[in-house]
Motif scaffolding. Structure first.
Motif, PDB file in Angstrom:
ATOM      1  N   LEU A   1       0.838  -1.201   0.000  1.00  0.00           N
ATOM      2  CA  LEU A   1       0.000   0.000   0.000  1.00  0.00           C
ATOM      3  C   LEU A   1       0.876   1.255   0.000  1.00  0.00           C
ATOM      4  O   LEU A   1       0.567   2.223  -0.709  1.00  0.00           O
ATOM      5  N   TRP A   2       1.951   1.257   0.780  1.00  0.00           N
ATOM      6  CA  TRP A   2       2.872   2.399   0.805  1.00  0.00           C
ATOM      7  C   TRP A   2       3.564   2.563  -0.544  1.00  0.00           C
ATOM      8  O   TRP A   2       3.802   3.671  -0.988  1.00  0.00           O
ATOM      9  N   GLN A   3       3.921   1.451  -1.170  1.00  0.00           N
ATOM     10  CA  GLN A   3       4.587   1.538  -2.471  1.00  0.00           C
ATOM     11  C   GLN A   3       3.725   2.330  -3.446  1.00  0.00           C
ATOM     12  O   GLN A   3       4.216   3.229  -4.136  1.00  0.00           O
ATOM     13  N   HIS A   4       2.442   2.018  -3.484  1.00  0.00           N
ATOM     14  CA  HIS A   4       1.547   2.707  -4.409  1.00  0.00           C
ATOM     15  C   HIS A   4       1.273   4.142  -3.958  1.00  0.00           C
ATOM     16  O   HIS A   4       1.251   5.050  -4.786  1.00  0.00           O
ATOM     17  N   ARG A   5       1.080   4.342  -2.670  1.00  0.00           N
ATOM     18  CA  ARG A   5       0.742   5.672  -2.161  1.00  0.00           C
ATOM     19  C   ARG A   5       1.900   6.648  -2.333  1.00  0.00           C
ATOM     20  O   ARG A   5       1.707   7.813  -2.663  1.00  0.00           O
ATOM     21  N   PHE A   6       3.134   6.182  -2.083  1.00  0.00           N
ATOM     22  CA  PHE A   6       4.283   7.080  -2.078  1.00  0.00           C
ATOM     23  C   PHE A   6       5.158   6.965  -3.324  1.00  0.00           C
ATOM     24  O   PHE A   6       6.199   7.606  -3.404  1.00  0.00           O
ATOM     25  N   GLY A   7       4.771   6.134  -4.282  1.00  0.00           N
ATOM     26  CA  GLY A   7       5.593   5.963  -5.477  1.00  0.00           C
ATOM     27  C   GLY A   7       6.952   5.365  -5.154  1.00  0.00           C
ATOM     28  O   GLY A   7       7.961   5.740  -5.754  1.00  0.00           O
ATOM     29  N   ALA A   8       6.970   4.433  -4.225  1.00  0.00           N
ATOM     30  CA  ALA A   8       8.219   3.832  -3.748  1.00  0.00           C
ATOM     31  C   ALA A   8       8.764   2.811  -4.735  1.00  0.00           C
ATOM     32  O   ALA A   8       8.029   2.228  -5.528  1.00  0.00           O
ATOM     33  N   GLY A   9      10.076   2.598  -4.650  1.00  0.00           N
ATOM     34  CA  GLY A   9      10.700   1.495  -5.359  1.00  0.00           C
ATOM     35  C   GLY A   9      10.459   0.214  -4.562  1.00  0.00           C
ATOM     36  O   GLY A   9       9.991   0.256  -3.428  1.00  0.00           O
ATOM     37  N   ARG A  10      10.775  -0.908  -5.147  1.00  0.00           N
ATOM     38  CA  ARG A  10      10.531  -2.187  -4.471  1.00  0.00           C
ATOM     39  C   ARG A  10      11.592  -3.202  -4.872  1.00  0.00           C
ATOM     40  O   ARG A  10      11.957  -3.302  -6.039  1.00  0.00           O
ATOM     41  N   VAL A  11      12.056  -3.948  -3.893  1.00  0.00           N
ATOM     42  CA  VAL A  11      12.984  -5.047  -4.137  1.00  0.00           C
ATOM     43  C   VAL A  11      12.137  -6.297  -4.374  1.00  0.00           C
ATOM     44  O   VAL A  11      11.408  -6.728  -3.490  1.00  0.00           O
ATOM     45  N   GLN A  12      12.213  -6.841  -5.578  1.00  0.00           N
ATOM     46  CA  GLN A  12      11.475  -8.055  -5.888  1.00  0.00           C
ATOM     47  C   GLN A  12      12.476  -9.185  -6.085  1.00  0.00           C
ATOM     48  O   GLN A  12      13.272  -9.162  -7.031  1.00  0.00           O
ATOM     49  N   GLN A  13      12.411 -10.143  -5.183  1.00  0.00           N
ATOM     50  CA  GLN A  13      13.322 -11.280  -5.238  1.00  0.00           C
ATOM     51  C   GLN A  13      12.829 -12.294  -6.268  1.00  0.00           C
ATOM     52  O   GLN A  13      11.623 -12.451  -6.473  1.00  0.00           O
ATOM     53  N   ASP A  14      13.762 -12.993  -6.909  1.00  0.00           N
ATOM     54  CA  ASP A  14      13.388 -14.037  -7.861  1.00  0.00           C
ATOM     55  C   ASP A  14      12.624 -15.160  -7.165  1.00  0.00           C
ATOM     56  O   ASP A  14      11.715 -15.740  -7.742  1.00  0.00           O
ATOM     57  N   ASP A  15      13.022 -15.466  -5.924  1.00  0.00           N
ATOM     58  CA  ASP A  15      12.350 -16.512  -5.149  1.00  0.00           C
ATOM     59  C   ASP A  15      12.004 -15.936  -3.778  1.00  0.00           C
ATOM     60  O   ASP A  15      12.770 -16.081  -2.822  1.00  0.00           O
ATOM     61  N   PRO A  16      10.840 -15.268  -3.676  1.00  0.00           N
ATOM     62  CA  PRO A  16      10.499 -14.592  -2.422  1.00  0.00           C
ATOM     63  C   PRO A  16      10.121 -15.528  -1.277  1.00  0.00           C
ATOM     64  O   PRO A  16       9.870 -15.063  -0.164  1.00  0.00           O
ATOM     65  N   ASP A  17      10.097 -16.829  -1.531  1.00  0.00           N
ATOM     66  CA  ASP A  17       9.758 -17.771  -0.467  1.00  0.00           C
ATOM     67  C   ASP A  17      10.970 -18.490   0.110  1.00  0.00           C
ATOM     68  O   ASP A  17      10.828 -19.258   1.066  1.00  0.00           O
ATOM     69  N   HIS A  18      12.138 -18.257  -0.469  1.00  0.00           N
ATOM     70  CA  HIS A  18      13.350 -18.941  -0.011  1.00  0.00           C
ATOM     71  C   HIS A  18      14.508 -17.947   0.054  1.00  0.00           C
ATOM     72  O   HIS A  18      15.239 -17.799  -0.930  1.00  0.00           O
ATOM     73  N   PRO A  19      14.664 -17.275   1.198  1.00  0.00           N
ATOM     74  CA  PRO A  19      15.714 -16.253   1.303  1.00  0.00           C
ATOM     75  C   PRO A  19      17.108 -16.856   1.354  1.00  0.00           C
ATOM     76  O   PRO A  19      17.343 -17.853   2.048  1.00  0.00           O
ATOM     77  N   LEU A  20      17.995 -16.270   0.597  1.00  0.00           N
ATOM     78  CA  LEU A  20      19.422 -16.569   0.668  1.00  0.00           C
ATOM     79  C   LEU A  20      20.110 -15.225   0.880  1.00  0.00           C
ATOM     80  O   LEU A  20      19.955 -14.324   0.045  1.00  0.00           O
ATOM     81  N   PRO A  21      20.836 -15.048   1.982  1.00  0.00           N
ATOM     82  CA  PRO A  21      21.365 -13.729   2.316  1.00  0.00           C
ATOM     83  C   PRO A  21      22.131 -13.049   1.188  1.00  0.00           C
ATOM     84  O   PRO A  21      21.870 -11.884   0.882  1.00  0.00           O
ATOM     85  N   GLU A  22      23.035 -13.748   0.543  1.00  0.00           N
ATOM     86  CA  GLU A  22      23.840 -13.133  -0.503  1.00  0.00           C
ATOM     87  C   GLU A  22      22.992 -12.751  -1.714  1.00  0.00           C
ATOM     88  O   GLU A  22      23.171 -11.691  -2.315  1.00  0.00           O
ATOM     89  N   VAL A  23      22.061 -13.619  -2.075  1.00  0.00           N
ATOM     90  CA  VAL A  23      21.212 -13.377  -3.245  1.00  0.00           C
ATOM     91  C   VAL A  23      20.249 -12.226  -2.979  1.00  0.00           C
ATOM     92  O   VAL A  23      20.101 -11.313  -3.799  1.00  0.00           O
ATOM     93  N   TRP A  24      19.594 -12.258  -1.815  1.00  0.00           N
ATOM     94  CA  TRP A  24      18.639 -11.194  -1.494  1.00  0.00           C
ATOM     95  C   TRP A  24      19.358  -9.858  -1.317  1.00  0.00           C
ATOM     96  O   TRP A  24      18.863  -8.825  -1.739  1.00  0.00           O
TER      97      TRP A  24
END
Length: 190
Positions: free
Chosen positions: A22-45
């Motif tokens: 909601l903030w992204q749309h309201r404030f025109g924010a950028g966003r980090v979109q991970q290739d695999d948002p369900d499996h975090p890898l510290p270096e990749v993310w």
């Protein structure tokens, strides 16, 4: 000049009703979109966050939630200071060392250990008194290690849609106050 917000989601990429989206749309924010948002890898993310920071002009404020908080900490450790980052709002950190995390979200264990070096920019860590992913004591310890200010949101769960935080107006107030604190005073010349 108003800084650009960069949304750093946690697991599942913060869905359509999440305050980050909601903030992204309201404030025109950028966003980090991970290739695999369900499996975090510290270096990749962290590398994806670094790409977004590098591609976004001007001053920036990072707005991280849950595993996104760990991503910011790993990014700062791996990539160092970025002078354009004015600060970070770190909300409801997910602690991979939390007892029972293997049962709650075993994929978060990949984020361990969390870096404990001071962040190279000011930060405000917002935590909940009853967050299943991080105790208040651990949240305060993380804030201390990172050189961040800490504030309790009370009994707010994981500060997400499931805990009733869609719009999250209190978060907007905290962000506004933090931005004010991070803004250097104007130089007045006579």
């Amino acid at each position: 000049m108003t800084p650009t917000l960069i949304i750093v989601p946690g697991l599942g990429d913060s869905g359509p009703g999440h305050w980050q989206t909601l903030w992204q749309h309201r404030f025109g924010a950028g966003r980090v979109q991970q290739d695999d948002p369900d499996h975090p890898l510290p270096e990749v993310w962290a590398a994806r966050l670094h790409e977004v920071v590098g591609a976004t002009p001007g001053e920036l404020v990072l707005v991280a939630h849950s595993a996104g908080v760990a991503t910011v900490a790993h990014w700062a450790r791996l990539f160092g200071a970025e002078d354009r980052v004015r600060g970070a709002l770190l909300v409801a950190p997910a602690d991979p060392g939390q007892p029972g995390m293997a049962d709650l979200h075993p994929e978060l264990l990949a984020l361990a250990p969390l870096p404990l070096e001071a962040l190279p920019f000011p930060a405000l860590l917002v935590y909940s008194e009853n967050d299943p992913y991080c105790t208040p004591e651990r949240a305060e310890a993380l804030a201390g290690a990172w050189g961040a200010s800490a504030v309790s949101a009370g009994e707010a769960g994981h500060i997400n849609v499931d805990s009733g935080h869609g719009e999250w107006p209190d978060g907007e107030i905290l962000l506004s106050e933090a931005l004010h604190a991070w803004t250097p005073p104007a130089v007045v010349r006579f």
